[in-house]
Scaffold this motif. Structure first.
Motif: not given
Lengths: 254, 212
Positions: B79, B143-144, B146
């Motif tokens: 996200l 982060q979205a 990984m």
């Protein structure tokens, strides 16, 4: 977590700074440690004149500092940078219980540091040693003030989530001031005096431990704050489940 | 294989209609683009899909499970929400490690590989607050990506990126769709949508229409 742990340990220097005058004006006494412990915590006598009540409440200064440090602990995650963490959880309740458990842990650390500092200070200023009465007093006060600090901080967080961080503090502290006022005027207004339950259920009346040192009343305060904390946790859970996360900047609410 | 169905989704806040009667079906292996002006409802739609926002009426169904009833959040979701960053006091790697610890699906090496994939240095000791806007956008994209998500909801993914950064992100997203991810991109930039998306929608005042 390491950063928050360091914040929780600030209780020790905060307490020492707050009580520095006791150290500065130190004169050895032969008073029991338990008596000095109560005196150092709540700034004086267990009576309930207006001045004494105000002094006793001022004795909760270290709790106020804890509220200021951790009053936006949950709020920050929900309203700023924790959204990617929340969206990775199995459910909102998983996130909430994890954060509440962390907050409780930091509360325990803070209050333990605070009260241990006061106990050691009390022990330093008397020729008598720490006895079982002092230990009992310490443990009882630890339980009461831990749950008191926890529930107030959680309520500040929940009000901050709902209304914005500034309003969170204002709402809860206004309520505490009002409750302190009610405790003060309780003896003076017959209507209030004839409703002893009002004083019994007043959180400020229960938080100032040295007002009621008999065993049954301190036990009541322990149970009271545990129940109050549980209620606050459940109310928070319900609110978190229903709210829209991060939908608006609460500080600039429309 | 993921299927997301949006059925008669409406969202109203203080009598203002933010989303109006949205109906949509999204499937894995496709890239869906949502273009519209600021305030058209794109971000609210993505927040609704992610489970962050409760609909006023209607529902979001993910693989047959109703959001907010059967599940709270989309499982295996990557996200990006516009204007939501990471913890500024930590490094990029530390931020991603904190997030990865929640589900424990990937290790440190995989986190570092993702950071390198978006064009950042995994060993960079600077905290996120010292990052440029483009670097912050890249670390948020990392982060979205990984945990190799099945669903990618990306709200303005190329915000703050230069031409090279934008092209890098586009090539990463092409790789992700080849992997079989369901990708939804919201952007006010029609070029982003044109380059990447199989199906394009236009949002206007909370309403959705498919573009030719």
């Amino acid at each position: 977590m390491k950063k928050n742990l360091m914040k929780a340990l600030l209780a020790i220097p905060v307490t020492l700074v707050h009580h520095i005058m006791e150290l500065h004006n130190y004169q050895a006494t032969h008073a029991p440690v338990a008596e000095l412990f109560m005196e150092h915590l709540f700034s004086g006598s267990p009576s309930r004149t207006t001045d004494d009540i105000v002094m006793n409440v001022i004795g909760l200064f270290e709790i106020l500092i804890f509220n200021l440090i951790f009053g936006t602990f949950l709020y920050h995650d929900l309203n700023t940078n924790g959204i990617y963490a929340i969206a990775r959880q199995k459910g909102r309740h998983t996130w909430y219980f994890r954060k509440v458990a962390e907050l409780f842990l930091y509360t325990v650390i803070w209050v333990s540091g605070y009260l241990t500092s006061v106990l050691l200070l009390s022990s330093y200023t008397t020729s008598l040693s720490i006895d079982s009465v002092a230990v009992t007093m310490f443990v009882t006060t630890l339980i009461i003030l831990t749950f008191f600090a926890f529930v107030i901080t959680l309520l500040i967080n929940l009000c901050a989530i709902r209304f914005g961080s500034n309003f969170g503090f204002v709402i809860v502290y206004l309520a505490l001031i009002l409750l302190t006022g009610l405790a003060i005027i309780n003896e003076k207004i017959p209507f209030l005096k004839n409703l002893p339950l009002l004083l019994k259920l007043n959180p400020m009346a229960n938080a100032v431990v040295n007002w009621d040192l008999s065993g049954s009343k301190t036990l009541f305060a322990c149970i009271y704050f545990f129940a109050f904390s549980l209620l606050a946790v459940l109310i928070g859970l319900r609110y978190i489940a229903k709210m829209d996360i991060g939908i608006q900047d609460r500080e600039n609410s429309q | 294989m993921y299927t997301i169905e949006i059925r008669n989704l409406c969202k109203t806040i203080k009598n203002a209609v933010i989303l109006e009667d949205i109906n949509l079906k999204l499937e894995s292996g496709n890239v869906y683009g949502f273009v519209g002006k600021n305030g058209s409802g794109k971000t609210m739609l993505f927040r609704s899909l992610a489970g962050l926002v409760h609909p006023t009426s209607g529902e979001v169904v993910i693989n047959g499970k109703i959001l907010h009833k059967d599940i709270a959040f989309v499982e295996n979701l990557g996200l990006i929400i516009e204007n939501v960053g990471l913890y500024p006091e930590f490094t990029g790697f530390k931020n991603l490690k904190l997030l990865a610890k929640i589900n424990n699906k990937i290790n440190d090496e995989q986190i570092k590989a993702t950071i390198a994939r978006v064009g950042l240095d995994p060993e960079d000791k600077r905290t996120v607050k010292k990052y440029s806007l483009g670097m912050r956008q890249r670390i948020v994209l990392a982060q979205a990506l990984m945990e190799s998500p099945d669903v990618l909801l990306l709200d303005e993914p190329t915000n703050g990126l230069d031409e090279a950064g934008t092209e890098l992100i586009r090539s990463i997203l092409r790789e992700e769709v080849k992997r079989g991810a369901l990708i939804a991109i919201a952007s006010h930039d029609k070029e982003d949508i044109a380059f990447l998306c199989d199906t394009k929608y236009k949002m206007t005042a909370g309403r959705l229409e498919e573009m030719a």
